[in-house]
Design an enzyme around this catalytic site. Structure first.
Site, PDB file in Angstrom:
ATOM      1  N   HIS B  24       0.843  -1.202   0.000  1.00 59.45           N
ATOM      2  CA  HIS B  24       0.000   0.000   0.000  1.00 59.45           C
ATOM      3  C   HIS B  24       0.870   1.241   0.000  1.00 59.45           C
ATOM      4  O   HIS B  24       0.714   2.137   0.827  1.00 59.45           O
ATOM      5  CB  HIS B  24      -0.926   0.020   1.224  1.00 59.45           C
ATOM      6  CG  HIS B  24      -2.009  -1.004   1.154  1.00 59.45           C
ATOM      7  ND1 HIS B  24      -2.783  -1.348   2.229  1.00 59.45           N
ATOM      8  CD2 HIS B  24      -2.456  -1.764   0.134  1.00 59.45           C
ATOM      9  CE1 HIS B  24      -3.660  -2.276   1.855  1.00 59.45           C
ATOM     10  NE2 HIS B  24      -3.488  -2.546   0.595  1.00 59.45           N
ATOM     11  N   HIS B  80     -11.119  -9.318  -6.687  1.00 59.78           N
ATOM     12  CA  HIS B  80     -10.697  -8.038  -6.110  1.00 59.78           C
ATOM     13  C   HIS B  80      -9.851  -7.340  -7.157  1.00 59.78           C
ATOM     14  O   HIS B  80      -9.001  -7.972  -7.798  1.00 59.78           O
ATOM     15  CB  HIS B  80      -9.902  -8.355  -4.844  1.00 59.78           C
ATOM     16  CG  HIS B  80      -9.340  -7.177  -4.104  1.00 59.78           C
ATOM     17  ND1 HIS B  80      -9.920  -5.946  -4.035  1.00 59.78           N
ATOM     18  CD2 HIS B  80      -8.211  -7.082  -3.348  1.00 59.78           C
ATOM     19  CE1 HIS B  80      -9.183  -5.147  -3.278  1.00 59.78           C
ATOM     20  NE2 HIS B  80      -8.144  -5.798  -2.848  1.00 59.78           N
ATOM     21  N   GLU B  82      -7.624  -4.840  -6.820  1.00 64.73           N
ATOM     22  CA  GLU B  82      -6.351  -4.235  -6.444  1.00 64.73           C
ATOM     23  C   GLU B  82      -5.178  -4.795  -7.252  1.00 64.73           C
ATOM     24  O   GLU B  82      -5.126  -5.983  -7.579  1.00 64.73           O
ATOM     25  CB  GLU B  82      -6.099  -4.398  -4.938  1.00 64.73           C
ATOM     26  CG  GLU B  82      -5.050  -3.431  -4.400  1.00 64.73           C
ATOM     27  CD  GLU B  82      -5.103  -3.272  -2.885  1.00 64.73           C
ATOM     28  OE1 GLU B  82      -5.915  -3.947  -2.224  1.00 64.73           O
ATOM     29  OE2 GLU B  82      -4.310  -2.453  -2.366  1.00 64.73           O
ATOM     30  N   ASP B  84      -2.206  -5.743  -6.837  1.00 68.34           N
ATOM     31  CA  ASP B  84      -1.367  -6.876  -6.468  1.00 68.34           C
ATOM     32  C   ASP B  84      -1.986  -8.198  -6.925  1.00 68.34           C
ATOM     33  O   ASP B  84      -1.317  -9.232  -6.909  1.00 68.34           O
ATOM     34  CB  ASP B  84      -1.055  -6.906  -4.968  1.00 68.34           C
ATOM     35  CG  ASP B  84      -2.276  -6.817  -4.082  1.00 68.34           C
ATOM     36  OD1 ASP B  84      -2.252  -7.400  -2.981  1.00 68.34           O
ATOM     37  OD2 ASP B  84      -3.259  -6.142  -4.458  1.00 68.34           O
ATOM     38  N   HIS B 146     -11.866  -5.923   1.362  1.00 70.13           N
ATOM     39  CA  HIS B 146     -11.732  -4.662   1.988  1.00 70.13           C
ATOM     40  C   HIS B 146     -11.962  -3.489   1.030  1.00 70.13           C
ATOM     41  O   HIS B 146     -11.733  -2.351   1.406  1.00 70.13           O
ATOM     42  CB  HIS B 146     -10.362  -4.538   2.674  1.00 70.13           C
ATOM     43  CG  HIS B 146      -9.208  -4.586   1.760  1.00 70.13           C
ATOM     44  ND1 HIS B 146      -8.337  -3.518   1.615  1.00 70.13           N
ATOM     45  CD2 HIS B 146      -8.723  -5.529   0.932  1.00 70.13           C
ATOM     46  CE1 HIS B 146      -7.379  -3.831   0.748  1.00 70.13           C
ATOM     47  NE2 HIS B 146      -7.594  -5.038   0.325  1.00 70.13           N
ATOM     48  N   ASP B 165      -8.321 -11.367  -0.156  1.00 68.02           N
ATOM     49  CA  ASP B 165      -7.473 -10.871   0.925  1.00 68.02           C
ATOM     50  C   ASP B 165      -7.896 -11.328   2.320  1.00 68.02           C
ATOM     51  O   ASP B 165      -7.052 -11.417   3.232  1.00 68.02           O
ATOM     52  CB  ASP B 165      -7.424  -9.336   0.915  1.00 68.02           C
ATOM     53  CG  ASP B 165      -6.546  -8.785  -0.199  1.00 68.02           C
ATOM     54  OD1 ASP B 165      -6.695  -7.588  -0.531  1.00 68.02           O
ATOM     55  OD2 ASP B 165      -5.694  -9.531  -0.723  1.00 68.02           O
ATOM     56  N   TYR B 193      -1.927  -8.197   9.504  1.00 66.00           N
ATOM     57  CA  TYR B 193      -2.770  -7.867   8.358  1.00 66.00           C
ATOM     58  C   TYR B 193      -4.120  -7.338   8.813  1.00 66.00           C
ATOM     59  O   TYR B 193      -4.610  -6.313   8.354  1.00 66.00           O
ATOM     60  CB  TYR B 193      -2.958  -9.107   7.466  1.00 66.00           C
ATOM     61  CG  TYR B 193      -3.588  -8.762   6.144  1.00 66.00           C
ATOM     62  CD1 TYR B 193      -4.967  -8.675   6.008  1.00 66.00           C
ATOM     63  CD2 TYR B 193      -2.783  -8.466   5.038  1.00 66.00           C
ATOM     64  CE1 TYR B 193      -5.530  -8.312   4.796  1.00 66.00           C
ATOM     65  CE2 TYR B 193      -3.343  -8.114   3.836  1.00 66.00           C
ATOM     66  CZ  TYR B 193      -4.715  -8.034   3.723  1.00 66.00           C
ATOM     67  OH  TYR B 193      -5.273  -7.667   2.532  1.00 66.00           O
ATOM     68  N   HIS B 226      -3.019 -14.068  -0.269  1.00 59.40           N
ATOM     69  CA  HIS B 226      -1.654 -13.876   0.220  1.00 59.40           C
ATOM     70  C   HIS B 226      -1.378 -14.908   1.289  1.00 59.40           C
ATOM     71  O   HIS B 226      -2.248 -15.217   2.101  1.00 59.40           O
ATOM     72  CB  HIS B 226      -1.477 -12.489   0.874  1.00 59.40           C
ATOM     73  CG  HIS B 226      -1.697 -11.324  -0.026  1.00 59.40           C
ATOM     74  ND1 HIS B 226      -0.837 -10.979  -1.055  1.00 59.40           N
ATOM     75  CD2 HIS B 226      -2.667 -10.393  -0.043  1.00 59.40           C
ATOM     76  CE1 HIS B 226      -1.290  -9.897  -1.664  1.00 59.40           C
ATOM     77  NE2 HIS B 226      -2.395  -9.512  -1.071  1.00 59.40           N
TER      78      HIS B 226
END
Lengths: 53, 396
Positions: B24, B80, B82, B84, B146, B165, B193, B226
């Protein structure tokens, strides 16, 4: 008619404006929003909103 | 680089990022690296569940090629948006331009605004089912767990949950499963996390745990995006999330401070001794020299946060600002706070800190403690007694 704020992202529902993307006319109170209406910013439901005094 | 088998026909084809130091942007320090977990399901419709961070696209493709030609991928599930997890999509889509991408409505909007790809998006909602042949995917929208676009994928026939996540950990390892990696290490990273990313979403976490429990679906394995895959004990992480989201606590404290010439530091040490005298263990953290992500991880168990600063320009030392800003954003659940510090004339730090603690949702456990210039023995005792009083307050 009161404004309501999303507890998660801070979006404020203003009844005077409604929510045009969701087909909600101006002048619709928060209480009258459909049960499946969600925050236009972050997607959480009506139950995650708080009335703004 | 080999794929790793989860269940028959289902493989991990992700990447291990040993060198990742910051997530992030600069705000989450990943001392133990991370992994990007991507999963390939070999069925009548060959399906990829999430991709990897763009620099690791080659690693993912190499693992996929051990099993199939990537151009054979029919479906791509994007749980998701994001970067990554989606970063490798542009490269992948060049190989499979006709693949159908399954995601939420916000997922589609997010992908379009990230990659501007003219791709075949198939929007799904909670309860949408997708047959792959022998297996059926069932989707569970999870807005703000999230991100607004987030969803979980459940493989019904395998009792396998892929929540992206959620339940994940930034932890690079040679082995993929929870029974293969040191449990203390896994839980340390899982809690870090949670504390640094999911804390403010705790109310939603509890609701989602209840919602999934009410679905009454068997979950024999949880494969996050992850870290390790929970195959031996998925109940462990589900139970931990419930605890963290509920604000369960131990009678422990975290004292976060910094100092200009040593007076606030002397107060801090005496406060910690006072807490200990009442059986309350405390971590004393000088914020300028420590990793603030650790503070939030400590707060997952510790009932009390005490913050100390001298007054400079009528407020607290700016070195505390990143921590206090993060505290405001992360909103730890069900926690008490208190402030202290030395001052020379106008005061201001303690009041400003108290404002921040309350703004972050903490209840103030006691009056702030202030000492003029250098504390004498009597004032050191006052600090000790203040610590003792706070310790008693949290044990009530």
């Amino acid at each position: 008619m009161e404004k309501w704020e999303c507890d998660v992202c801070g979006y404020i529902y203003d009844p005077a404006k409604g929510d045009s993307d969701a087909g909600i006319e101006p002048g619709t109170s928060f209480e009258d929003l459909p049960d499946d209406w969600v925050c236009p910013e972050c997607g959480v439901g009506k139950e995650d909103f708080s009335r703004l005094d | 680089m080999e794929p790793v088998l989860l269940k028959e026909g289902i493989y991990w084809v992700g990447a291990i990022d040993w060198d990742m130091q910051y997530f992030h942007g600069p705000i989450y320090k990943t001392h133990r690296g991370t992994t990007y977990n991507s999963y390939l399901i070999i069925d009548e419709k060959i399906t990829l569940v999430d991709a990897v961070y763009a620099p690791f696209a080659g690693e993912m493709l190499e693992r996929i090629k051990r099993l199939i030609d990537p151009s054979q991928i029919d479906y791509i599930v994007v749980n998701h948006v994001e970067t990554d997890h989606s970063g490798a999509l542009p490269e992948l889509m060049k190989l499979v331009p006709h693949a159908q991408i399954f995601c939420t409505a916000r997922g589609k909007a997010g992908l379009q605004k990230h990659y501007y790809g003219d791709w075949d998006y198939r929007v799904v909602k909670s309860g949408t089912e997708l047959s792959l042949g022998k297996r059926t995917l069932s989707f569970i929208e999870a807005p703000m767990l999230h991100w607004p676009d987030s969803m979980f994928t459940y493989i019904k026939e395998e009792a396998l949950l892929m929540p992206n996540d959620a339940f994940g950990q930034h932890l690079a390892s040679s082995f993929r499963f929870d029974d293969e990696v040191d449990n203390d290490l896994i839980m340390a990273e899982a809690s870090r996390y949670y504390a640094n990313i999911l804390y403010p979403l705790s109310k939603l976490v509890l609701k989602k745990l209840d919602e999934v429990a009410a679905l009454d679906i068997p979950i024999s394995m949880i494969a996050p995006s992850h870290g390790v895959i929970w195959r031996e004990n998925p109940g462990q992480i589900i139970e931990a999330y419930r605890r963290w989201a509920s604000g369960v606590w131990q009678p422990r404290a975290v004292v976060v401070y910094d100092t200009m010439w040593g007076s606030t530091a002397a107060m801090a040490r005496s406060i910690v001794r006072g807490l200990a005298a009442e059986g309350v263990d405390a971590k004393l953290i000088k914020v300028s020299i420590r990793d603030t992500n650790n503070i939030f991880t400590e707060l997952l168990d510790s009932r009390l946060l005490i913050v100390g600063s001298p007054t400079v320009n009528r407020s607290y030392l700016s070195v505390l600002s990143p921590f206090l800003d993060d505290l405001t954003g992360l909103k730890p659940v069900n926690r008490l706070g208190a402030a202290f510090g030395s001052y020379g004339w106008s005061r201001g730090a303690v009041k400003a800190i108290e404002g921040k603690l309350e703004g972050a949702g903490l209840d103030l456990a006691g009056e702030g403690l202030e000492v003029l210039w250098v504390p004498d023995d009597a004032e050191i005792d006052r600090c000790y007694e203040w610590g003792r009083a706070l310790a008693r307050a949290i044990k009530e």
